[in-house]
Design a protein around this motif. Structure first.
Motif, PDB file in Angstrom:
ATOM      1  N   LEU A  77       0.760  -1.185  -0.038  1.00 49.83           N
ATOM      2  CA  LEU A  77       0.158  -0.085  -0.072  1.00 49.83           C
ATOM      3  C   LEU A  77       0.668   1.203  -0.023  1.00 49.83           C
ATOM      4  N   GLU A  78       0.738   2.130  -1.028  1.00 48.22           N
ATOM      5  CA  GLU A  78       1.309   3.435  -0.926  1.00 48.22           C
ATOM      6  C   GLU A  78       0.257   4.754  -0.782  1.00 48.22           C
ATOM      7  N   VAL A  79       0.480   5.288   0.362  1.00 49.30           N
ATOM      8  CA  VAL A  79      -0.437   6.410   0.770  1.00 49.30           C
ATOM      9  C   VAL A  79       0.162   7.705   0.328  1.00 49.30           C
ATOM     10  N   GLY A  80      -0.685   8.379  -0.390  1.00 45.00           N
ATOM     11  CA  GLY A  80      -0.636   9.650  -1.075  1.00 45.00           C
ATOM     12  C   GLY A  80       0.602   9.557  -2.319  1.00 45.00           C
ATOM     13  N   SER A  81       0.062   8.734  -3.262  1.00 42.39           N
ATOM     14  CA  SER A  81       1.084   8.309  -4.329  1.00 42.39           C
ATOM     15  C   SER A  81       1.116   9.110  -5.192  1.00 42.39           C
ATOM     16  N   GLY A  82       0.564  10.530  -5.257  1.00 42.53           N
ATOM     17  CA  GLY A  82       1.009  11.845  -6.165  1.00 42.53           C
ATOM     18  C   GLY A  82       0.729  11.041  -7.628  1.00 42.53           C
ATOM     19  N   ALA A  83       1.846  11.269  -8.309  1.00 46.12           N
ATOM     20  CA  ALA A  83       1.880  10.700  -9.687  1.00 46.12           C
ATOM     21  C   ALA A  83       2.128   9.402  -9.950  1.00 46.12           C
ATOM     22  N   GLY A  84       2.589   8.652  -8.676  1.00 46.02           N
ATOM     23  CA  GLY A  84       2.678   7.100  -9.064  1.00 46.02           C
ATOM     24  C   GLY A  84       3.961   6.754  -9.326  1.00 46.02           C
ATOM     25  N   SER A  85       5.062   7.357  -9.071  1.00 43.57           N
ATOM     26  CA  SER A  85       6.420   6.858  -9.610  1.00 43.57           C
ATOM     27  C   SER A  85       6.742   5.459  -8.632  1.00 43.57           C
ATOM     28  N   VAL A  86       6.592   5.746  -7.368  1.00 39.83           N
ATOM     29  CA  VAL A  86       7.045   4.985  -6.138  1.00 39.83           C
ATOM     30  C   VAL A  86       6.120   3.472  -6.403  1.00 39.83           C
ATOM     31  N   ALA A  87       4.804   3.797  -6.431  1.00 37.84           N
ATOM     32  CA  ALA A  87       3.877   2.753  -6.602  1.00 37.84           C
ATOM     33  C   ALA A  87       4.128   1.707  -8.018  1.00 37.84           C
ATOM     34  N   HIS A  88       4.549   2.575  -9.097  1.00 44.34           N
ATOM     35  CA  HIS A  88       4.894   1.851 -10.300  1.00 44.34           C
ATOM     36  C   HIS A  88       6.160   0.923 -10.071  1.00 44.34           C
ATOM     37  N   ALA A  89       7.323   1.300  -9.641  1.00 47.57           N
ATOM     38  CA  ALA A  89       8.379   0.782  -9.246  1.00 47.57           C
ATOM     39  C   ALA A  89       8.137  -0.132  -8.273  1.00 47.57           C
ATOM     40  N   LEU A  90       7.315  -0.155  -7.288  1.00 49.02           N
ATOM     41  CA  LEU A  90       6.927  -1.263  -6.450  1.00 49.02           C
ATOM     42  C   LEU A  90       6.218  -2.387  -7.220  1.00 49.02           C
TER      43      LEU A  90
END
Length: 272
Positions: free
Chosen positions: A56-69
């Motif tokens: 779970l990523e909270v406050g993903s913004g534009a999603g760069s961390v989520a996509h890398a995860l």
């Protein structure tokens, strides 16, 4: 046990300085990605976040961390990326994007192996209660990573003239005041370890980082976007338009250098 998060269309209370609907948001998120993703993702990889994990990523913004995860946990893993305004997060296999207010909307219990929140909780007056909610969302033994700045040491090192250095330091102090007026705590990074312990987490791993702000460095790009985002509030606080123009010129001068505050990247575990 619920495994989905019901969406919320209610915006955060109070003025948020880095709204995703801002025309400057795309550049701001790009600077964040370039400056901070290597630190955030390196800490996660070192902790052993790998395929099969549910994140779970909270406050993903534009999603760069989520996509890398999603790439780290594939195949078999999933990533849920949440934001109050998630429209800038592009879809991807293994990625669930949800509109969600971490302060008020429910979270599933004991659902995630990993929770990540970067530069989010410092803006929320309810940050300590949010930590307790995130603890309950983790499986026993699950990992949380909080990345937050303490901006109290965000000093100018070099400037074209002494007056320029004083103007820059005045700007960083005013920026911190505006964040506090919006309910944030720009120095919260240094309190993250203690607040994680108070929320019941254990096994802390603390990594402090300081970045250079100089022409051509992503961390300076981030500060230039801050100058744009905060311009209306800075004018209200007594800056003149010519002073804001001078600040931009100073930061783009090849003789300028400053440091960020300390970015505290802190990991902890929900007790097993």
């Amino acid at each position: 046990m619920s495994t989905t998060l019901p969406p919320s269309d209610r915006p955060l209370d109070g003025p948020y300085p880095f709204d995703n609907d801002s025309p400057h948001s795309a550049g701001h998120h790009l600077s964040l990605e370039q400056a901070l993703d290597p630190l955030t993702l390196g800490h996660l990889a070192d902790a052993g976040v790998t395929r099969g994990a549910h994140c779970l990523e909270v406050g993903s913004g534009a999603g760069s961390v989520a996509h890398a995860l999603t790439r780290l946990v594939a195949p078999g893993g999933t990533v849920t990326a949440t934001d109050v305004k998630p429209g800038r997060i592009a879809p991807a296999p293994g990625l669930v994007v949800l509109t969600h207010d971490i302060v008020n909307d429910p979270l599933p219990e004991a659902r995630y192996d990993v929770v990540v929140a970067r530069l989010v909780l410092q803006h929320l007056p309810e940050r300590r209660e949010v930590l307790r909610r995130l603890a309950r969302a983790l499986v026993p033994g699950g990992l949380i990573q909080i990345d937050e700045f303490d901006t109290s040491t965000e000093h100018c090192l070099l400037a074209p003239a002494p007056d320029d250095a004083r103007l820059y330091d005045r700007f960083t102090a005013a920026k911190a005041d505006l964040m506090r007026a919006a309910g944030g705590d720009p120095a919260w990074g240094r309190h993250v370890p203690a607040d994680l312990l108070a929320a019941g987490f254990t096994a802390l791993d603390i990594r402090p980082h300081v970045l250079l702000r100089a022409p051509g460095r992503p961390a300076l790009g981030l500060q230039l976007h801050h100058l744009t985002h905060f311009a209306p509030g800075l004018l209200d606080a007594g800056f003149t338009p010519s002073e804001l123009d001078r600040l931009r010129a100073v930061m783009n001068d090849p003789g300028f250098a400053a440091v960020t505050g300390v970015l505290h990247s802190v990991q902890a575990r929900r007790p097993a």
